[in-house]
Write an enzyme that holds these catalytic residues in place. Structure first.
Site, PDB file in Angstrom:
ATOM      1  N   LYS A  45      39.595  35.605  33.146  1.00  0.00           N
ATOM      2  CA  LYS A  45      39.483  37.093  33.723  1.00  0.00           C
ATOM      3  C   LYS A  45      40.876  37.446  34.379  1.00  0.00           C
ATOM      4  CE  LYS A  45      37.142  39.037  37.231  1.00  0.00           C
ATOM      5  NZ  LYS A  45      37.866  39.827  37.817  1.00  0.00           N
ATOM      6  N   ARG A 115      40.218  46.388  40.318  1.00  0.00           N
ATOM      7  CA  ARG A 115      41.581  46.011  41.285  1.00  0.00           C
ATOM      8  C   ARG A 115      42.714  45.984  40.421  1.00  0.00           C
ATOM      9  NH1 ARG A 115      43.402  46.838  46.363  1.00  0.00           N
ATOM     10  NH2 ARG A 115      45.018  45.213  46.703  1.00  0.00           N
ATOM     11  N   ARG A 144      41.664  44.786  51.235  1.00  0.00           N
ATOM     12  CA  ARG A 144      42.663  44.454  50.097  1.00  0.00           C
ATOM     13  C   ARG A 144      43.487  45.629  49.778  1.00  0.00           C
ATOM     14  NH1 ARG A 144      39.424  41.946  44.976  1.00  0.00           N
ATOM     15  NH2 ARG A 144      38.510  44.008  44.818  1.00  0.00           N
ATOM     16  N   PRO A 145      44.492  46.339  50.913  1.00  0.00           N
ATOM     17  CA  PRO A 145      45.418  47.147  50.973  1.00  0.00           C
ATOM     18  C   PRO A 145      46.554  46.886  50.093  1.00  0.00           C
ATOM     19  CG  PRO A 145      45.822  45.798  52.805  1.00  0.00           C
ATOM     20  CD  PRO A 145      44.423  45.166  52.260  1.00  0.00           C
ATOM     21  N   LEU A 148      51.561  45.248  50.673  1.00  0.00           N
ATOM     22  CA  LEU A 148      52.126  44.491  50.165  1.00  0.00           C
ATOM     23  C   LEU A 148      52.820  44.767  49.023  1.00  0.00           C
ATOM     24  CD1 LEU A 148      50.021  41.149  50.749  1.00  0.00           C
ATOM     25  CD2 LEU A 148      52.080  42.053  52.079  1.00  0.00           C
ATOM     26  N   ASP A 336      36.652  32.951  45.223  1.00  0.00           N
ATOM     27  CA  ASP A 336      35.777  33.252  44.600  1.00  0.00           C
ATOM     28  C   ASP A 336      34.755  32.364  44.038  1.00  0.00           C
ATOM     29  OD1 ASP A 336      36.969  35.513  43.885  1.00  0.00           O
ATOM     30  OD2 ASP A 336      37.927  35.249  42.047  1.00  0.00           O
ATOM     31  N   ARG A 431      31.248  41.958  34.699  1.00  0.00           N
ATOM     32  CA  ARG A 431      32.648  42.177  34.774  1.00  0.00           C
ATOM     33  C   ARG A 431      33.406  40.759  34.617  1.00  0.00           C
ATOM     34  NH1 ARG A 431      34.074  43.614  40.084  1.00  0.00           N
ATOM     35  NH2 ARG A 431      36.045  43.703  39.409  1.00  0.00           N
TER      36      ARG A 431
END
Length: 455
Positions: A45, A115, A144-145, A148, A336, A431
């Protein structure tokens, strides 16, 4: 011709039945079964999503093989189609043609679902000179902005602003992106992948330091290279990219999912079973293999791509022992697999410590594991897991899933628990795991998917 109006009173007069949508499906797990046999792992994935986004860099068609059938890959397909791409699926194969792109603004609702939807900003900006992409969604496991991403795109010469809930970017020189050297503040996988795609079509050379080193980065670089890009250093902390004015679609097979491999290794361990797994990516799960071996599991490499894990007490001579983990970017212990490992440790002897250093909100599953009887204490990003005595502490329960990997930890706990477990909210699990209940059933697990309709 007259106009016909069907009002609510007319509908009720003729008693037209109201069709209600089914509720979110559940998994019902009857625990205690020993697993056996072989399981085949699907495509990754975490490789498929950026590679699907990368097809936007290419003229013509890309033929992708081993694409997992997941709700996330379907959402990414919808994102590409909202831009004007043509996508055809044939089982695990997918053909993507991007010659008909008519928009640089993907569907806002789809981008908000995962995401990986944000990845398209790099290819769109590089190939078409502009992009307008909504903020990404996905599991609620931390901030998780996108800072970057923005800093990197600006370094490549883009003008980027945040407006109306979107990130709007365009090439400021009127020509195209320009190669540059910059350092990422954190080795973010998503930022590395997005900026790699953008740099592949930027004029000149780009050097990205402190880049993510995950195997999925190597997979994306492999696809881009097949399409004519020049990418060196994938899998190290420094990427060297020479831009090309045009890339062309190619045929590429997506790597096996290393997180799925780890999931089935943990499934065998928590049920004290013996199973074989293939295809297993080489050297991609060294941390997990070392930890499980240290806990007492016997792990054999049966062939180049097949692994066997045994946690059967009479085979290993004892029960499994607990161990400590701290998550880190690759090659560290994968975040994960943290939640799934916690489920296993709740059935092992001794006390184990888990420290989550990647995402600040990846302990929300603990409350649900505690419903099984797991003894876990959390302080900030650190969890202390008190393992079992002579009998498994886990018993069936009714639990709810709030994120992908946390949901899978509940499935593992249900497999090991005594009695029946009902797991709701499994759309999160869908997902990231293809045909999960079918694969578990093939190993001998008593797992069914049920869908109920509201009364």
């Amino acid at each position: 011709m007259g106009t016909f109006c069907f009002c609510s009173s007319m509908t009720s007069k003729f008693n037209v039945p109201q069709v209600l949508p089914p509720s979110d499906p559940k998994f019902v797990v009857n625990g205690g079964s020993t697993l056996s046999g072989h399981v085949t792992v699907s495509g990754s994935k975490n490789s498929a999503l950026p590679i699907l986004a990368a097809t936007l860099c290419c003229s013509g068609s890309s033929n992708l093989k081993n694409v997992p059938c997941l709700s996330d890959t379907r959402t990414m397909t919808s994102i590409l189609e909202s831009l004007g791409a043509q996508v055809m699926s044939f089982g695990g194969d997918m053909v993507v043609n991007t010659d008909g792109i008519v928009s640089v603004e993907p569907d806002l609702s789809d981008v908000g679902k995962l995401r990986g939807g944000f990845f398209v900003i790099g290819p769109l900006l590089a190939r078409f000179g502009e992009a307008s992409v909504g903020f990404p969604g996905g599991c609620d496991i931390g901030a998780r902005p996108v800072d970057l991403y923005i800093h990197g795109l600006r370094a490549l010469g883009a003008t980027v602003e945040l407006r109306d809930g979107k990130v709007k970017a365009h090439v400021s020189n009127g020509k195209g992106l320009t190669g540059a050297s910059f350092r990422l503040g954190y080795p973010s996988v998503g930022a590395t992948e997005t900026l790699m795609m953008a740099a592949c079509m930027a004029e000149g050379k780009t050097v990205i330091s402190n880049a993510a080193q995950e195997p999925e980065i190597i997979d994306l670089a492999g696809f881009l290279t097949n399409c004519g890009a020049v990418v060196e250093g994938a899998g190290t902390d420094t990427l060297y990219i020479t831009g090309r004015r045009k890339l062309y679609g190619s045929e590429y097979s997506i790597m096996p999912d290393r997180i799925e491999v780890g999931t089935y290794m943990l499934a065998a361990a928590i049920t004290r079973s013996c199973i074989s797994i293939s295809p297993v990516p080489h050297s991609n799960l060294t941390c997990l293999v070392d930890k499980l071996s240290g806990a007492g599991c016997k792990i054999l490499q049966l062939s180049d791509d097949t692994l066997e894990l045994s946690a059967v007490p009479r085979t290993i001579g004892d029960d499994l022992r607990g161990f400590n983990i701290k998550t880190n970017p690759f090659p560290g212990f994968p975040t994960d697999l943290q939640q799934l490992t916690m489920a296993l440790l709740s059935t092992c002897n001794g006390v184990s410590i888990i420290e989550e250093s990647v995402f600040e909100n990846r302990m929300s599953h603990v409350t649900e594991l505690q419903k099984f009887g797991a003894k876990i204490q959390v302080c900030g990003n650190r969890a202390t897991v008190y393992g079992k005595g002579k009998a498994s502490p886990l018993r069936g329960s009714q639990v709810n899933t709030t994120d992908l990997r946390g949901g899978m930890s509940l499935v593992l706990a249900g497999l090991a628990a005594e009695g029946i477990t009902e797991i709701s909210g499994i759309s999160h699990i869908d997902r990231g795991y293809e045909s999960l209940e079918m694969k578990l059933q093939g190993l001998g697990a008593n797992v069914i998917r049920t869908t109920t309709f509201p009364v």
